[in-house]
Design an enzyme around this catalytic site. Sequence first.
Site, mmCIF file in Angstrom:
data_model
loop_
_atom_site.group_PDB
_atom_site.id
_atom_site.type_symbol
_atom_site.label_atom_id
_atom_site.label_comp_id
_atom_site.label_asym_id
_atom_site.label_seq_id
_atom_site.Cartn_x
_atom_site.Cartn_y
_atom_site.Cartn_z
ATOM 1 N N TRP A 71 0.832 -1.207 0.000
ATOM 2 C CA TRP A 71 0.000 0.000 0.000
ATOM 3 C C TRP A 71 0.866 1.256 0.000
ATOM 4 C CZ3 TRP A 71 -5.214 -1.238 2.402
ATOM 5 C CH2 TRP A 71 -6.161 -0.271 2.093
ATOM 6 N N ARG A 87 8.220 0.276 17.962
ATOM 7 C CA ARG A 87 9.433 0.780 18.579
ATOM 8 C C ARG A 87 9.101 1.203 20.006
ATOM 9 N NH1 ARG A 87 13.098 5.817 16.906
ATOM 10 N NH2 ARG A 87 14.756 5.266 18.322
ATOM 11 N N ARG A 133 -5.114 -2.510 -7.573
ATOM 12 C CA ARG A 133 -5.215 -3.525 -6.514
ATOM 13 C C ARG A 133 -6.537 -4.283 -6.488
ATOM 14 N NH1 ARG A 133 0.005 -4.724 -5.268
ATOM 15 N NH2 ARG A 133 1.200 -2.782 -5.227
#
Length: 239
Positions: A79, A105, A201
């Site tokens: 994407w 993270r 897509r």
Amino acid sequence: MNDKINVLDNGYVRLVDVMGTDLTPVNAARVSYAKESQELTERDVRLIKFLAREGHTSPFRHAIAQFEIYAPLMVARQWWKYIVGSAHQEGTGDSLDAWNESSRRYITEEPVFYVPAAGEWRSAPENSKQGSGEPIDTHFGRRATEALELHVKEGLAAYTYAIENGVCAEQARLFLPAYGMYVRWYWTASLQSIAHFLAQRLEHDAQAEIQAYAKTVLTLIEARFPVSIGELLTKKEDA
Ligand SMILES: Cc1cc2nc3c(=O)[nH]c(=O)nc-3n(C[C@H](O)[C@H](O)[C@H](O)COP(=O)(O)OP(=O)(O)OC[C@H]3O[C@@H](n4cnc5c(N)ncnc54)[C@H](O)[C@@H]3O)c2cc1C
């Protein structure tokens, strides 16, 4: 209208916000005549068809939609290749050329993984241009699902062990099976950019998982821009 549609085992697409209607490209195109439509007329529809057919794309860039997407990382990577007229942001932002993801993270939520069910595994394709072929025998499918569940479980155990022993989150995430891990992001894009994404897509050669997301985006965006999105995609079919 339901603005959130579930996709795959744990994912979804939610339409967060929309700027414009089918009148937006019409009025943008007519600005030089100092004319503005308040309601979509047959004449306006003809103008949309003309703009889409002839590739006068700039009026479609005044309409914008913002989606929240929760998808496996492998889908997100595909994407994020849509760069022009798109922003991929976690939360709000104002840049149209930057993206972020919930990267792990900093630990914000429990990891969630995409695990195809026994009947959802696809075989290797006969045509190498296709990503996958027919559904695979469910007997093997069951074993594949179990093996992936085990892989996720072991990865999570190693991740938790590392965290509990003081390893920072940004390194502990190395233990997580990444391709199937769900990430969440905001995608803000112009109507033209959304049509470009859909044109590629929704096609049979796109990976089945991103096709499922594209169908959902189409459902959500068609409800808001039925004429424009139909015409922009028709232009692609004609090409
Ligand atoms: C079936 C399929 C398989 C794919 N396989 C791979 C793969 O194996 N590896 C891989 O890396 N990618 C792959 N891609 C991704 C593909 O290469 C594109 O990056 C992705 O589809 C985004 O399309 P885009 O570049 O047109 O989008 P955007 O970057 O959003 O560009 C939109 C449009 O803007 C125009 N544009 C953009 N930049 C410029 C420029 N610099 N100058 C002039 N015009 C410009 C072009 O008309 C472009 O189509 C695949 C895509 C599909 C659909």
